[in-house]
Write a protein that holds these residues in place. Structure first.
Motif, mmCIF file in Angstrom:
data_model
loop_
_atom_site.group_PDB
_atom_site.id
_atom_site.type_symbol
_atom_site.label_atom_id
_atom_site.label_comp_id
_atom_site.label_asym_id
_atom_site.label_seq_id
_atom_site.Cartn_x
_atom_site.Cartn_y
_atom_site.Cartn_z
ATOM 1 N N VAL A 57 4.726 -21.707 9.636
ATOM 2 C CA VAL A 57 3.122 -21.135 9.779
ATOM 3 C C VAL A 57 3.213 -20.682 11.185
ATOM 4 O O VAL A 57 3.760 -20.807 11.167
ATOM 5 C CB VAL A 57 2.008 -22.766 10.141
ATOM 6 N N ILE A 81 -0.463 -18.016 2.300
ATOM 7 C CA ILE A 81 -1.002 -19.845 1.959
ATOM 8 C C ILE A 81 -2.237 -19.547 1.551
ATOM 9 O O ILE A 81 -2.480 -20.539 1.090
ATOM 10 C CB ILE A 81 -2.170 -19.933 3.626
ATOM 11 N N THR A 104 3.921 -18.545 6.199
ATOM 12 C CA THR A 104 2.807 -18.426 5.303
ATOM 13 C C THR A 104 1.846 -18.321 7.128
ATOM 14 O O THR A 104 2.576 -18.879 7.925
ATOM 15 C CB THR A 104 2.699 -19.898 4.458
ATOM 16 N N THR A 115 -3.623 -25.426 9.801
ATOM 17 C CA THR A 115 -3.645 -25.302 8.706
ATOM 18 C C THR A 115 -2.275 -25.952 8.761
ATOM 19 O O THR A 115 -1.660 -26.551 7.805
ATOM 20 C CB THR A 115 -2.789 -23.442 8.854
ATOM 21 N N LEU A 168 -0.845 -28.658 5.643
ATOM 22 C CA LEU A 168 0.377 -28.352 4.708
ATOM 23 C C LEU A 168 1.017 -29.919 5.138
ATOM 24 O O LEU A 168 1.950 -30.676 3.576
ATOM 25 C CB LEU A 168 0.962 -27.634 4.989
#
Ligand code: ASP
Ligand code: MG
Length: 423
Positions: free
Chosen positions: A35, A144, A186, A209, A213
Protein backbone atom coordinates in the motif's frame (compact mmCIF):
# COMPACT_ATOMS: atom_id res chain seq x y z
CA UNK A 1 0.76 -13.23 2.90
CA UNK A 2 1.92 -9.92 4.28
CA UNK A 3 0.85 -6.33 3.83
CA UNK A 4 3.41 -3.53 3.64
CA UNK A 5 2.66 0.16 3.76
CA UNK A 6 4.94 2.92 2.52
CA UNK A 7 3.95 6.48 3.43
CA UNK A 8 4.60 9.76 1.65
CA UNK A 9 8.07 10.28 3.15
CA UNK A 10 9.22 6.88 1.89
CA UNK A 11 8.49 7.84 -1.73
CA UNK A 12 9.26 11.55 -1.57
CA UNK A 13 11.94 11.55 -4.28
CA UNK A 14 13.64 9.25 -6.78
CA UNK A 15 16.19 8.04 -4.21
CA UNK A 16 13.40 7.15 -1.82
CA UNK A 17 11.54 5.15 -4.50
CA UNK A 18 14.76 3.29 -5.29
CA UNK A 19 15.08 2.51 -1.60
CA UNK A 20 11.54 1.05 -1.57
CA UNK A 21 12.59 -1.27 -4.38
CA UNK A 22 15.67 -2.30 -2.34
CA UNK A 23 13.48 -3.10 0.64
CA UNK A 24 11.10 -5.19 -1.49
CA UNK A 25 14.07 -7.11 -2.87
CA UNK A 26 14.73 -8.33 0.65
CA UNK A 27 11.49 -10.34 0.52
CA UNK A 28 11.77 -12.41 -2.67
CA UNK A 29 9.77 -15.37 -1.40
CA UNK A 30 6.98 -13.46 0.24
CA UNK A 31 3.46 -12.90 -1.07
CA UNK A 32 3.04 -9.15 -0.66
CA UNK A 33 0.38 -6.53 -1.00
CA UNK A 34 2.00 -3.09 -0.88
CA UNK A 35 0.00 0.00 0.00
CA UNK A 36 1.49 3.34 -1.01
CA UNK A 37 0.59 6.94 -0.13
CA UNK A 38 0.91 10.04 -2.23
CA UNK A 39 4.49 11.19 -2.69
CA UNK A 40 5.96 13.61 -0.13
CA UNK A 41 3.58 16.47 0.54
CA UNK A 42 1.42 15.92 -2.54
CA UNK A 43 -1.79 15.50 -0.54
CA UNK A 44 -1.29 18.94 1.01
CA UNK A 45 -0.67 20.44 -2.42
CA UNK A 46 -3.82 18.78 -3.81
CA UNK A 47 -5.75 20.12 -0.82
CA UNK A 48 -4.58 23.62 -1.68
CA UNK A 49 -5.55 23.01 -5.29
CA UNK A 50 -9.03 21.88 -4.23
CA UNK A 51 -9.46 25.04 -2.15
CA UNK A 52 -8.30 27.22 -5.03
CA UNK A 53 -10.72 25.50 -7.40
CA UNK A 54 -13.69 25.41 -5.05
CA UNK A 55 -13.42 28.79 -3.34
CA UNK A 56 -11.81 30.62 -6.28
CA UNK A 57 -9.55 32.66 -4.00
CA UNK A 58 -6.47 31.87 -6.04
CA UNK A 59 -5.57 30.39 -9.40
CA UNK A 60 -5.35 26.58 -9.15
CA UNK A 61 -3.18 26.19 -12.27
CA UNK A 62 0.18 27.17 -10.71
CA UNK A 63 -0.46 24.63 -7.94
CA UNK A 64 -1.19 21.97 -10.54
CA UNK A 65 1.98 22.91 -12.36
CA UNK A 66 3.96 22.56 -9.13
CA UNK A 67 2.51 19.06 -8.63
CA UNK A 68 3.31 18.14 -12.23
CA UNK A 69 6.90 19.36 -12.02
CA UNK A 70 7.48 17.57 -8.75
CA UNK A 71 6.42 14.21 -10.20
CA UNK A 72 8.26 14.75 -13.47
CA UNK A 73 11.41 15.39 -11.42
CA UNK A 74 10.94 12.05 -9.69
CA UNK A 75 10.31 10.25 -12.99
CA UNK A 76 13.47 11.77 -14.47
CA UNK A 77 15.43 10.45 -11.51
CA UNK A 78 14.02 6.96 -12.06
CA UNK A 79 13.90 6.51 -15.82
CA UNK A 80 16.63 7.52 -18.26
CA UNK A 81 14.33 7.06 -21.19
CA UNK A 82 11.87 10.00 -21.50
CA UNK A 83 9.77 7.82 -23.85
CA UNK A 84 8.86 5.45 -21.05
CA UNK A 85 5.01 5.16 -21.05
CA UNK A 86 4.78 6.26 -17.42
CA UNK A 87 5.58 9.84 -18.53
CA UNK A 88 2.45 9.77 -20.67
CA UNK A 89 0.40 8.31 -17.87
CA UNK A 90 1.42 11.15 -15.59
CA UNK A 91 0.74 13.68 -18.32
CA UNK A 92 -2.74 12.27 -19.00
CA UNK A 93 -3.71 12.29 -15.34
CA UNK A 94 -2.62 15.91 -14.97
CA UNK A 95 -4.45 16.96 -18.15
CA UNK A 96 -7.65 15.30 -16.95
CA UNK A 97 -7.40 17.22 -13.71
CA UNK A 98 -6.70 20.41 -15.62
CA UNK A 99 -9.90 19.91 -17.60
CA UNK A 100 -11.88 19.06 -14.50
CA UNK A 101 -10.92 22.29 -12.75
CA UNK A 102 -11.81 24.39 -15.77
CA UNK A 103 -15.45 23.60 -15.06
CA UNK A 104 -17.47 24.87 -12.14
CA UNK A 105 -17.62 22.63 -9.06
CA UNK A 106 -20.77 20.51 -9.27
CA UNK A 107 -20.64 18.57 -6.02
CA UNK A 108 -20.13 19.41 -2.36
CA UNK A 109 -16.71 20.55 -1.23
CA UNK A 110 -15.97 17.20 0.43
CA UNK A 111 -16.94 15.25 -2.67
CA UNK A 112 -14.87 17.45 -5.00
CA UNK A 113 -12.00 17.15 -2.53
CA UNK A 114 -11.96 13.37 -2.74
CA UNK A 115 -12.13 13.31 -6.55
CA UNK A 116 -9.10 15.62 -6.71
CA UNK A 117 -6.97 14.62 -3.72
CA UNK A 118 -7.14 10.91 -4.61
CA UNK A 119 -4.96 11.58 -7.65
CA UNK A 120 -1.92 11.75 -5.36
CA UNK A 121 -2.13 8.05 -4.59
CA UNK A 122 -3.11 7.07 -8.14
CA UNK A 123 -0.01 8.82 -9.48
CA UNK A 124 2.40 7.56 -6.81
CA UNK A 125 1.38 3.93 -7.27
CA UNK A 126 1.67 4.18 -11.06
CA UNK A 127 5.20 5.52 -10.69
CA UNK A 128 6.32 2.96 -8.13
CA UNK A 129 4.78 0.04 -10.05
CA UNK A 130 6.45 1.18 -13.28
CA UNK A 131 9.78 1.50 -11.52
CA UNK A 132 9.57 -1.94 -9.91
CA UNK A 133 8.90 -3.50 -13.29
CA UNK A 134 11.76 -1.48 -14.72
CA UNK A 135 14.19 -2.99 -12.21
CA UNK A 136 12.82 -6.50 -12.66
CA UNK A 137 10.66 -6.86 -9.55
CA UNK A 138 7.57 -8.73 -10.59
CA UNK A 139 4.59 -6.61 -9.61
CA UNK A 140 1.10 -5.55 -10.67
CA UNK A 141 -0.63 -2.20 -10.24
CA UNK A 142 -4.13 -2.58 -8.88
CA UNK A 143 -6.87 -0.03 -8.24
CA UNK A 144 -7.90 -0.31 -4.60
CA UNK A 145 -11.31 1.05 -5.63
CA UNK A 146 -12.04 -2.36 -7.14
CA UNK A 147 -12.27 -3.73 -3.62
CA UNK A 148 -12.60 -1.11 -0.85
CA UNK A 149 -16.21 0.05 -0.89
CA UNK A 150 -17.46 2.83 1.36
CA UNK A 151 -20.56 4.89 2.02
CA UNK A 152 -20.64 8.44 0.69
CA UNK A 153 -19.19 10.18 3.73
CA UNK A 154 -16.61 12.02 1.66
CA UNK A 155 -13.24 12.65 3.32
CA UNK A 156 -14.08 10.10 6.03
CA UNK A 157 -15.49 7.14 4.07
CA UNK A 158 -17.02 4.39 6.22
CA UNK A 159 -15.97 0.99 4.95
CA UNK A 160 -18.63 -1.52 3.92
CA UNK A 161 -16.77 -4.37 5.58
CA UNK A 162 -18.86 -7.27 4.31
CA UNK A 163 -18.68 -6.24 0.67
CA UNK A 164 -15.04 -5.18 0.91
CA UNK A 165 -14.02 -8.48 2.46
CA UNK A 166 -15.88 -10.42 -0.20
CA UNK A 167 -14.24 -8.47 -3.03
CA UNK A 168 -10.76 -8.71 -1.58
CA UNK A 169 -11.17 -12.46 -1.15
CA UNK A 170 -12.58 -12.95 -4.64
CA UNK A 171 -10.22 -10.62 -6.45
CA UNK A 172 -6.99 -9.51 -4.76
CA UNK A 173 -6.32 -12.73 -2.92
CA UNK A 174 -6.55 -15.09 -5.94
CA UNK A 175 -4.61 -12.56 -8.02
CA UNK A 176 -1.81 -12.76 -5.50
CA UNK A 177 -1.76 -16.52 -5.74
CA UNK A 178 -1.29 -16.31 -9.49
CA UNK A 179 2.46 -16.46 -10.06
CA UNK A 180 2.23 -13.89 -12.87
CA UNK A 181 1.06 -11.16 -10.49
CA UNK A 182 4.06 -10.81 -8.22
CA UNK A 183 3.66 -8.03 -5.67
CA UNK A 184 0.37 -6.15 -5.71
CA UNK A 185 0.97 -2.39 -5.66
CA UNK A 186 -2.06 -0.40 -4.63
CA UNK A 187 -3.24 2.93 -3.19
CA UNK A 188 -3.67 3.76 0.43
CA UNK A 189 -6.32 6.20 1.63
CA UNK A 190 -8.90 5.57 -1.12
CA UNK A 191 -12.24 3.88 -1.41
CA UNK A 192 -15.26 4.14 -3.67
CA UNK A 193 -19.01 4.58 -3.24
CA UNK A 194 -21.65 2.34 -4.80
CA UNK A 195 -22.11 5.11 -7.39
CA UNK A 196 -18.45 4.99 -8.31
CA UNK A 197 -17.36 8.22 -6.71
CA UNK A 198 -13.96 8.10 -5.11
CA UNK A 199 -13.84 8.55 -1.35
CA UNK A 200 -10.94 9.02 1.03
CA UNK A 201 -10.65 7.46 4.45
CA UNK A 202 -9.41 10.50 6.41
CA UNK A 203 -5.99 12.16 6.39
CA UNK A 204 -3.12 9.75 6.93
CA UNK A 205 -5.53 6.94 6.19
CA UNK A 206 -3.13 4.72 4.25
CA UNK A 207 -2.22 2.81 7.39
CA UNK A 208 -5.88 1.99 7.74
CA UNK A 209 -5.98 0.67 4.16
CA UNK A 210 -3.17 -1.73 5.05
CA UNK A 211 -5.16 -2.90 8.07
CA UNK A 212 -8.29 -3.42 5.94
CA UNK A 213 -6.38 -5.56 3.44
CA UNK A 214 -4.77 -7.57 6.23
CA UNK A 215 -8.03 -8.10 8.08
CA UNK A 216 -9.87 -9.26 4.97
CA UNK A 217 -7.14 -11.70 3.92
CA UNK A 218 -6.12 -12.97 7.39
CA UNK A 219 -2.60 -11.76 6.63
CA UNK A 220 0.34 -12.93 8.72
CA UNK A 221 1.33 -9.37 9.49
CA UNK A 222 1.34 -5.71 8.50
CA UNK A 223 4.52 -3.67 8.30
CA UNK A 224 4.43 0.11 8.23
CA UNK A 225 7.76 1.44 6.92
CA UNK A 226 8.55 4.83 8.43
CA UNK A 227 11.30 7.43 8.72
CA UNK A 228 11.57 6.68 12.44
CA UNK A 229 13.00 3.52 13.92
CA UNK A 230 9.63 2.36 15.30
CA UNK A 231 7.23 3.50 17.99
CA UNK A 232 9.15 5.83 20.27
CA UNK A 233 8.14 6.88 23.77
CA UNK A 234 7.91 10.49 22.59
CA UNK A 235 7.88 12.43 19.35
CA UNK A 236 11.49 13.41 18.51
CA UNK A 237 10.05 16.70 17.25
CA UNK A 238 9.40 17.75 20.86
CA UNK A 239 11.75 15.65 22.96
CA UNK A 240 15.51 15.22 22.74
CA UNK A 241 15.78 11.90 24.45
CA UNK A 242 13.49 9.33 22.97
CA UNK A 243 13.55 5.57 23.31
CA UNK A 244 12.36 2.86 20.98
CA UNK A 245 9.63 0.62 22.35
CA UNK A 246 10.44 -2.88 21.04
CA UNK A 247 6.96 -4.27 21.62
CA UNK A 248 3.63 -3.08 22.86
CA UNK A 249 0.11 -4.35 23.29
CA UNK A 250 -2.71 -3.45 20.93
CA UNK A 251 -4.38 -1.74 23.88
CA UNK A 252 -1.44 0.56 24.56
CA UNK A 253 -1.07 1.30 20.86
CA UNK A 254 -4.75 2.26 20.65
CA UNK A 255 -4.44 4.49 23.73
CA UNK A 256 -1.32 6.21 22.42
CA UNK A 257 -2.80 6.95 19.01
CA UNK A 258 -6.09 8.01 20.59
CA UNK A 259 -4.26 10.64 22.63
CA UNK A 260 -2.52 11.90 19.53
CA UNK A 261 0.62 9.86 18.84
CA UNK A 262 0.92 10.27 15.08
CA UNK A 263 3.13 7.28 14.36
CA UNK A 264 0.14 5.13 13.34
CA UNK A 265 -3.33 6.15 12.20
CA UNK A 266 -5.75 5.52 15.10
CA UNK A 267 -8.18 3.39 13.06
CA UNK A 268 -5.44 0.93 12.07
CA UNK A 269 -5.09 -1.15 15.18
CA UNK A 270 -8.59 -2.36 15.98
CA UNK A 271 -9.08 -4.52 12.85
CA UNK A 272 -5.68 -6.10 13.43
CA UNK A 273 -6.38 -6.73 17.09
CA UNK A 274 -9.68 -8.40 16.19
CA UNK A 275 -7.82 -10.97 14.13
CA UNK A 276 -4.67 -11.05 16.18
CA UNK A 277 -2.52 -9.87 13.28
CA UNK A 278 0.79 -8.34 14.41
CA UNK A 279 1.68 -4.83 13.28
CA UNK A 280 5.33 -3.96 12.78
CA UNK A 281 6.60 -0.39 12.62
CA UNK A 282 10.03 -0.32 11.02
CA UNK A 283 12.48 2.14 9.54
CA UNK A 284 12.83 2.30 5.76
CA UNK A 285 16.22 3.88 6.40
CA UNK A 286 17.43 0.92 8.48
CA UNK A 287 15.46 -2.02 7.13
CA UNK A 288 17.72 -4.53 8.86
CA UNK A 289 16.50 -3.28 12.26
CA UNK A 290 13.52 -4.89 13.92
CA UNK A 291 11.58 -1.80 14.96
CA UNK A 292 8.44 -2.20 17.03
CA UNK A 293 6.04 -5.13 17.16
CA UNK A 294 2.47 -4.41 18.24
CA UNK A 295 0.74 -7.62 19.14
CA UNK A 296 -1.01 -9.62 21.78
CA UNK A 297 1.49 -9.55 24.62
CA UNK A 298 1.43 -9.32 28.37
CA UNK A 299 4.33 -6.88 28.41
CA UNK A 300 3.23 -3.45 29.55
CA UNK A 301 5.08 -0.42 28.22
CA UNK A 302 8.53 -0.41 29.81
CA UNK A 303 8.75 3.38 30.17
CA UNK A 304 6.44 6.38 30.35
CA UNK A 305 5.22 7.58 26.94
CA UNK A 306 4.62 11.23 26.14
CA UNK A 307 2.23 12.69 23.65
CA UNK A 308 2.52 16.37 23.09
CA UNK A 309 -0.08 18.54 21.36
CA UNK A 310 0.45 22.22 20.72
CA UNK A 311 -1.98 24.85 19.48
CA UNK A 312 -4.72 23.75 21.83
CA UNK A 313 -7.72 25.73 23.01
CA UNK A 314 -9.29 25.41 26.43
CA UNK A 315 -13.00 26.24 26.54
CA UNK A 316 -14.60 26.74 29.92
CA UNK A 317 -18.33 26.55 29.67
CA UNK A 318 -20.74 27.57 32.43
CA UNK A 319 -24.50 28.11 32.59
CA UNK A 320 -25.45 31.78 32.26
CA UNK A 321 -27.81 31.67 35.20
CA UNK A 322 -25.36 30.40 37.86
CA UNK A 323 -27.08 27.04 38.02
CA UNK A 324 -24.98 23.90 38.25
CA UNK A 325 -23.60 21.82 35.40
CA UNK A 326 -26.04 18.92 35.33
CA UNK A 327 -26.72 16.05 32.94
CA UNK A 328 -28.99 18.07 30.65
CA UNK A 329 -26.25 20.66 30.19
CA UNK A 330 -23.65 17.99 29.50
CA UNK A 331 -25.77 16.28 26.91
CA UNK A 332 -26.56 19.53 25.13
CA UNK A 333 -22.86 20.50 25.22
CA UNK A 334 -21.74 17.13 23.83
CA UNK A 335 -24.38 17.36 21.14
CA UNK A 336 -23.01 20.68 19.97
CA UNK A 337 -19.45 19.33 19.84
CA UNK A 338 -20.58 16.35 17.83
CA UNK A 339 -22.74 18.46 15.52
CA UNK A 340 -19.82 20.76 14.74
CA UNK A 341 -17.37 17.88 14.35
CA UNK A 342 -15.02 19.08 17.08
CA UNK A 343 -13.08 16.31 18.80
CA UNK A 344 -12.55 16.59 22.55
CA UNK A 345 -8.95 15.95 23.60
CA UNK A 346 -9.57 16.06 27.32
CA UNK A 347 -12.23 17.43 29.66
CA UNK A 348 -13.11 18.01 33.27
CA UNK A 349 -16.28 19.11 34.96
CA UNK A 350 -16.93 20.87 38.22
CA UNK A 351 -20.16 22.00 39.79
CA UNK A 352 -20.21 25.34 38.02
CA UNK A 353 -18.30 24.80 34.82
CA UNK A 354 -17.16 22.31 32.25
CA UNK A 355 -13.70 22.60 30.68
CA UNK A 356 -12.80 21.08 27.34
CA UNK A 357 -9.48 21.05 25.52
CA UNK A 358 -9.62 20.87 21.72
CA UNK A 359 -7.36 21.42 18.71
CA UNK A 360 -7.33 24.95 17.32
CA UNK A 361 -9.50 25.06 14.20
CA UNK A 362 -10.20 28.34 12.46
CA UNK A 363 -13.23 26.95 10.61
CA UNK A 364 -15.07 24.86 13.17
CA UNK A 365 -14.36 26.52 16.52
CA UNK A 366 -15.89 29.97 15.94
CA UNK A 367 -19.22 28.46 14.87
CA UNK A 368 -19.20 25.98 17.74
CA UNK A 369 -18.47 28.75 20.25
CA UNK A 370 -21.27 30.86 18.82
CA UNK A 371 -23.70 27.97 19.21
CA UNK A 372 -22.53 27.32 22.78
CA UNK A 373 -22.93 31.01 23.65
CA UNK A 374 -26.65 30.85 22.95
CA UNK A 375 -26.99 29.00 26.23
CA UNK A 376 -23.71 29.28 28.07
CA UNK A 377 -20.95 31.58 29.07
CA UNK A 378 -17.79 30.50 27.28
CA UNK A 379 -14.26 31.42 28.32
CA UNK A 380 -11.60 30.92 25.74
CA UNK A 381 -7.91 30.31 26.31
CA UNK A 382 -5.72 29.63 23.32
CA UNK A 383 -2.05 28.93 22.49
CA UNK A 384 -1.87 26.26 25.12
CA UNK A 385 -0.34 22.78 25.18
CA UNK A 386 -1.66 19.40 26.12
CA UNK A 387 0.66 16.69 27.27
CA UNK A 388 -0.52 13.14 27.88
CA UNK A 389 1.69 10.69 29.77
CA UNK A 390 0.86 7.02 29.56
CA UNK A 391 2.30 5.13 32.55
CA UNK A 392 3.17 8.36 34.33
CA UNK A 393 5.09 8.87 37.53
CA UNK A 394 5.71 12.05 39.51
CA UNK A 395 9.19 12.46 38.12
CA UNK A 396 7.98 12.55 34.51
CA UNK A 397 5.14 14.90 35.40
CA UNK A 398 7.62 17.27 37.06
CA UNK A 399 9.85 17.07 34.04
CA UNK A 400 7.24 18.08 31.47
CA UNK A 401 5.51 20.69 33.61
CA UNK A 402 8.68 22.54 34.55
CA UNK A 403 8.26 26.29 33.93
CA UNK A 404 4.64 25.73 32.92
CA UNK A 405 1.41 26.91 34.43
CA UNK A 406 -1.04 24.02 34.68
CA UNK A 407 -4.58 25.00 33.73
CA UNK A 408 -6.12 21.57 34.00
CA UNK A 409 -4.95 18.17 35.15
CA UNK A 410 -6.75 14.86 34.62
CA UNK A 411 -5.38 11.60 35.96
CA UNK A 412 -6.55 8.04 35.65
CA UNK A 413 -4.76 4.90 36.72
CA UNK A 414 -2.35 4.77 33.77
CA UNK A 415 -2.74 8.11 32.08
CA UNK A 416 -2.15 11.69 33.18
CA UNK A 417 -3.07 14.72 31.08
CA UNK A 418 -1.98 18.28 31.70
CA UNK A 419 -3.25 21.33 29.88
CA UNK A 420 -0.65 24.03 30.33
CA UNK A 421 0.82 27.36 29.30
CA UNK A 422 4.30 28.86 29.58
CA UNK A 423 4.54 30.27 33.09
N1 ASP B 1 -1.75 10.79 1.37
C1 ASP B 1 -2.72 10.81 2.44
C2 ASP B 1 -2.37 11.90 3.43
O1 ASP B 1 -1.32 12.48 3.35
C3 ASP B 1 -2.87 9.49 3.11
C4 ASP B 1 -1.67 9.01 3.87
O2 ASP B 1 -0.57 9.53 3.68
O3 ASP B 1 -1.80 8.09 4.67
O4 ASP B 1 -3.17 12.16 4.30
MG1 MG C 1 1.05 10.93 4.35
Amino acid sequence: MKVFKFGGASVKDAEAVKNVAEILKRFPDEQLMVVISAMGKTTNALERLTNAFFYKKEDPLPILEEIRQYHIGILQGLFDNPQHPVFDELHNTIVELEWAIEDEPTHTYDCEYDQIVSLGELISTKIVAAYLQHVGIKSTWRDIRDVIKTDNTYREGKVDWALTEKLIREDFLPALQNSKTGIIITQGFLGVTSENFTTTLGREGSDYTAAILAYCTDAEGVTIWKDVSGVLNADPKWFDETQLIPQLTYQDAIELTYYGATVIHPKTIKPLQNKNIPLYVRSFLNPEKEGTKIHHTQTPLPIPCFIFKVDQVLLTISPRDFSFIVEENLSSIFNLFSKHGVKINTMQNSALSFSICVDQNAQKLPTLIKALQEQYRVLYNDKIELVTIRYYDQQTIDRVTKDKKILLEVKSRYTAQMVMKDA
